[in-house]
Design a protein around this motif. Sequence first.
Motif, PDB file in Angstrom:
ATOM      1  N   GLU A 242     -21.268   8.078  55.048  1.00 51.51           N
ATOM      2  CA  GLU A 242     -20.696   6.800  55.499  1.00 51.51           C
ATOM      3  C   GLU A 242     -19.347   6.536  54.834  1.00 51.51           C
ATOM      4  OE1 GLU A 242     -21.084   3.426  58.039  1.00 51.51           O
ATOM      5  OE2 GLU A 242     -22.292   5.245  57.852  1.00 51.51           O
ATOM      6  N   LEU A 243     -19.224   6.912  53.558  1.00 55.23           N
ATOM      7  CA  LEU A 243     -17.998   6.650  52.806  1.00 55.23           C
ATOM      8  C   LEU A 243     -17.005   7.808  52.876  1.00 55.23           C
ATOM      9  CD1 LEU A 243     -19.500   5.009  49.578  1.00 55.23           C
ATOM     10  CD2 LEU A 243     -18.627   3.882  51.635  1.00 55.23           C
ATOM     11  N   GLY A 244     -17.387   8.891  53.546  1.00 53.21           N
ATOM     12  CA  GLY A 244     -16.489  10.028  53.635  1.00 53.21           C
ATOM     13  C   GLY A 244     -16.326  10.766  52.325  1.00 53.21           C
ATOM     14  N   ILE A 245     -17.385  10.806  51.514  1.00 52.57           N
ATOM     15  CA  ILE A 245     -17.342  11.472  50.218  1.00 52.57           C
ATOM     16  C   ILE A 245     -18.050  12.813  50.334  1.00 52.57           C
ATOM     17  CG2 ILE A 245     -18.067  11.350  47.810  1.00 52.57           C
ATOM     18  CD1 ILE A 245     -18.085   8.297  48.103  1.00 52.57           C
ATOM     19  N   ASP A 246     -17.365  13.875  49.989  1.00 53.18           N
ATOM     20  CA  ASP A 246     -17.972  15.201  49.998  1.00 53.18           C
ATOM     21  C   ASP A 246     -18.034  15.692  48.561  1.00 53.18           C
ATOM     22  OD1 ASP A 246     -19.066  17.570  50.753  1.00 53.18           O
ATOM     23  OD2 ASP A 246     -17.230  18.426  51.580  1.00 53.18           O
ATOM     24  N   LEU A 247     -18.973  15.147  47.813  1.00 56.03           N
ATOM     25  CA  LEU A 247     -19.054  15.410  46.388  1.00 56.03           C
ATOM     26  C   LEU A 247     -20.509  15.507  45.975  1.00 56.03           C
ATOM     27  CD1 LEU A 247     -17.579  15.546  43.604  1.00 56.03           C
ATOM     28  CD2 LEU A 247     -17.907  13.067  43.464  1.00 56.03           C
ATOM     29  N   ASP A 248     -20.882  16.627  45.394  1.00 53.19           N
ATOM     30  CA  ASP A 248     -22.237  16.801  44.883  1.00 53.19           C
ATOM     31  C   ASP A 248     -22.239  16.537  43.389  1.00 53.19           C
ATOM     32  OD1 ASP A 248     -23.428  17.518  47.303  1.00 53.19           O
ATOM     33  OD2 ASP A 248     -22.780  19.599  47.095  1.00 53.19           O
ATOM     34  N   VAL A 249     -23.048  15.571  42.956  1.00 45.43           N
ATOM     35  CA  VAL A 249     -23.142  15.241  41.547  1.00 45.43           C
ATOM     36  C   VAL A 249     -24.594  15.333  41.110  1.00 45.43           C
ATOM     37  CG1 VAL A 249     -21.125  13.744  41.590  1.00 45.43           C
ATOM     38  CG2 VAL A 249     -23.374  12.773  42.036  1.00 45.43           C
ATOM     39  N   ASP A 250     -24.784  15.370  39.805  1.00 40.27           N
ATOM     40  CA  ASP A 250     -26.123  15.429  39.231  1.00 40.27           C
ATOM     41  C   ASP A 250     -26.716  14.029  39.249  1.00 40.27           C
ATOM     42  OD1 ASP A 250     -28.400  15.723  37.741  1.00 40.27           O
ATOM     43  OD2 ASP A 250     -27.453  16.864  36.125  1.00 40.27           O
ATOM     44  N   THR A 273     -22.485  -0.185  35.570  1.00 44.44           N
ATOM     45  CA  THR A 273     -22.033   0.959  34.781  1.00 44.44           C
ATOM     46  C   THR A 273     -21.856   2.199  35.647  1.00 44.44           C
ATOM     47  OG1 THR A 273     -23.184   0.071  32.856  1.00 44.44           O
ATOM     48  CG2 THR A 273     -22.533   2.384  32.772  1.00 44.44           C
ATOM     49  N   THR A 274     -22.813   2.447  36.528  1.00 42.61           N
ATOM     50  CA  THR A 274     -22.676   3.624  37.393  1.00 42.61           C
ATOM     51  C   THR A 274     -21.485   3.475  38.335  1.00 42.61           C
ATOM     52  OG1 THR A 274     -24.355   2.664  38.864  1.00 42.61           O
ATOM     53  CG2 THR A 274     -25.089   4.315  37.285  1.00 42.61           C
ATOM     54  N   PHE A 275     -21.204   2.256  38.782  1.00 42.71           N
ATOM     55  CA  PHE A 275     -20.002   2.038  39.591  1.00 42.71           C
ATOM     56  C   PHE A 275     -18.754   2.390  38.791  1.00 42.71           C
ATOM     57  CE2 PHE A 275     -16.445  -0.924  40.128  1.00 42.71           C
ATOM     58  CZ  PHE A 275     -15.988  -0.528  41.368  1.00 42.71           C
ATOM     59  N   LEU A 276     -18.681   1.920  37.541  1.00 41.95           N
ATOM     60  CA  LEU A 276     -17.512   2.184  36.721  1.00 41.95           C
ATOM     61  C   LEU A 276     -17.348   3.669  36.435  1.00 41.95           C
ATOM     62  CD1 LEU A 276     -17.771  -0.818  34.238  1.00 41.95           C
ATOM     63  CD2 LEU A 276     -16.093  -0.514  36.071  1.00 41.95           C
ATOM     64  N   VAL A 277     -18.458   4.383  36.276  1.00 43.30           N
ATOM     65  CA  VAL A 277     -18.384   5.833  36.084  1.00 43.30           C
ATOM     66  C   VAL A 277     -17.758   6.499  37.306  1.00 43.30           C
ATOM     67  CG1 VAL A 277     -19.808   7.915  36.005  1.00 43.30           C
ATOM     68  CG2 VAL A 277     -20.219   6.064  34.384  1.00 43.30           C
ATOM     69  N   GLY A 278     -18.203   6.113  38.478  1.00 48.17           N
ATOM     70  CA  GLY A 278     -17.619   6.661  39.694  1.00 48.17           C
ATOM     71  C   GLY A 278     -16.147   6.335  39.827  1.00 48.17           C
ATOM     72  N   TYR A 279     -15.793   5.109  39.487  1.00 49.31           N
ATOM     73  CA  TYR A 279     -14.394   4.699  39.572  1.00 49.31           C
ATOM     74  C   TYR A 279     -13.538   5.499  38.593  1.00 49.31           C
ATOM     75  CZ  TYR A 279     -10.295   1.658  39.801  1.00 49.31           C
ATOM     76  OH  TYR A 279      -9.023   1.168  39.969  1.00 49.31           O
ATOM     77  N   ALA A 280     -14.055   5.696  37.370  1.00 52.77           N
ATOM     78  CA  ALA A 280     -13.313   6.462  36.376  1.00 52.77           C
ATOM     79  C   ALA A 280     -13.102   7.895  36.835  1.00 52.77           C
ATOM     80  CB  ALA A 280     -14.047   6.432  35.038  1.00 52.77           C
ATOM     81  N   ALA A 290     -15.959  15.645  36.492  1.00 51.50           N
ATOM     82  CA  ALA A 290     -15.402  14.379  36.015  1.00 51.50           C
ATOM     83  C   ALA A 290     -16.470  13.299  35.989  1.00 51.50           C
ATOM     84  CB  ALA A 290     -14.235  13.952  36.905  1.00 51.50           C
ATOM     85  N   VAL A 291     -17.350  13.302  36.990  1.00 52.34           N
ATOM     86  CA  VAL A 291     -18.460  12.348  36.997  1.00 52.34           C
ATOM     87  C   VAL A 291     -19.374  12.608  35.808  1.00 52.34           C
ATOM     88  CG1 VAL A 291     -20.451  11.506  38.295  1.00 52.34           C
ATOM     89  CG2 VAL A 291     -18.354  12.100  39.508  1.00 52.34           C
ATOM     90  N   ALA A 292     -19.670  13.879  35.554  1.00 54.59           N
ATOM     91  CA  ALA A 292     -20.558  14.225  34.440  1.00 54.59           C
ATOM     92  C   ALA A 292     -19.967  13.794  33.105  1.00 54.59           C
ATOM     93  CB  ALA A 292     -20.840  15.727  34.448  1.00 54.59           C
ATOM     94  N   GLU A 293     -18.670  13.994  32.931  1.00 50.20           N
ATOM     95  CA  GLU A 293     -18.028  13.613  31.674  1.00 50.20           C
ATOM     96  C   GLU A 293     -18.015  12.101  31.492  1.00 50.20           C
ATOM     97  OE1 GLU A 293     -15.925  13.806  28.028  1.00 50.20           O
ATOM     98  OE2 GLU A 293     -17.286  15.128  29.130  1.00 50.20           O
ATOM     99  N   ALA A 294     -17.693  11.362  32.551  1.00 48.91           N
ATOM    100  CA  ALA A 294     -17.709   9.907  32.466  1.00 48.91           C
ATOM    101  C   ALA A 294     -19.118   9.383  32.202  1.00 48.91           C
ATOM    102  CB  ALA A 294     -17.146   9.297  33.751  1.00 48.91           C
ATOM    103  N   ALA A 295     -20.102  10.003  32.830  1.00 50.74           N
ATOM    104  CA  ALA A 295     -21.491   9.597  32.609  1.00 50.74           C
ATOM    105  C   ALA A 295     -21.913   9.886  31.174  1.00 50.74           C
ATOM    106  CB  ALA A 295     -22.413  10.306  33.597  1.00 50.74           C
ATOM    107  N   ARG A 296     -21.460  11.018  30.630  1.00 47.30           N
ATOM    108  CA  ARG A 296     -21.797  11.352  29.245  1.00 47.30           C
ATOM    109  C   ARG A 296     -21.261  10.312  28.278  1.00 47.30           C
ATOM    110  NH1 ARG A 296     -19.575  13.046  24.933  1.00 47.30           N
ATOM    111  NH2 ARG A 296     -17.521  13.209  25.912  1.00 47.30           N
TER     112      ARG A 296
END
Length: 355
Positions: A242-250, A273-280, A290-296
């Motif tokens: 729906e958002l046009g995101i082609d990204l596989d994350v853990d 917090t999860t929103f901010l991780v995605g934004y970062a 990048a998602v994994a590092e921000a989540a860490r």
Amino acid sequence: MTAYERPSAPGSSGRPGSFVGPGSSGALGADSRDTVGHDAVVLAGGASRRLGGADKPGVRVGGRALLDRVLAACSGAAVTVVVAEPRPTARPVEWAREDPPGAGPLAALDAGLRHTTAAYVVVLSADLPFLDEKTVERLLTALQEAGTEGVLLTDSGGRDQPLVAAYRSAALRRELAALRAEHGELAGLPLRRLTGALELTRITDPVASFDCDTWDDIAAARARIREHGHVLDEWITAVKDELGIDLDVDTGTLLDLARDAAHGVARPAAPLTTFLVGYAAAQAKGGPEAVAEAARKATALALRWAAEADDGTAPPPTAPSGRGTGTSSGTGPGSGTDGGTGAGTAAPEARPDAG
């Protein structure tokens, strides 16, 4: 079974009617493979009579059109051709149409095949709600290893599903040409006239081969994806489309982060917090790493936050809400008396539950 690799040009054929399962070895070695790749042809122009003429490819299951679900499953194809009238789709495709429209699956396959060039082609119907990329890779891997002219799925009753299959393109073109020479045209001919002439490998998969021919089938598919074991993955995939995101994350990492934020800070901290991780991660223009590092980093912060609250150290004294801040006659927390003239240094209130 080894992972799918880009195929070789059509080579030797194997035993007709063979079955392949995990761990089987095939006739083609790694040294016989090149970088030809594969294409996909999706047939989406049927009349949908058992759905009362409804637009079956556009029927939504789990918030996504059936056609879009199939296109996601074959997204690894170099070229994807949809044989139907053009319509908006979640992924870019090429369009083709059998002549005349409604001439049947063989004519539609022939029309789609004319837009492909790869040695292998995945042939799919547009009504497969549970087809995924792993199944497509499994078909292609089996086709490489078995050395036959095609690999198709069979359903729970053992019936062939020739529109959930991978074929050698040269074999399809050869047999389509032979049928055209014999009958003058392909219109109205059943698919079994084609598949009956091919050496095939069969794989039993009742889930991936499940197709939606009736409204009861649609209802069953919608119910299954809402089961506990499927709903989260289905929802995440639907949101990304729906958002046009082609990204596989853990997703496990993100769920752990949400749990730590909710437990160590407050429940509303989890989604924020999860929103901010995605934004970062987006700001860093990064992918899954990048998602994994921000989540860490956020998880470490949440754990530090919780540790500070739980280490037994009392927070600084504060005045109770709504009370004055006059001089206290007491000598420490809990020892003074108010006397009705103002609040002294009060004992800290107990920390509320962090959720």
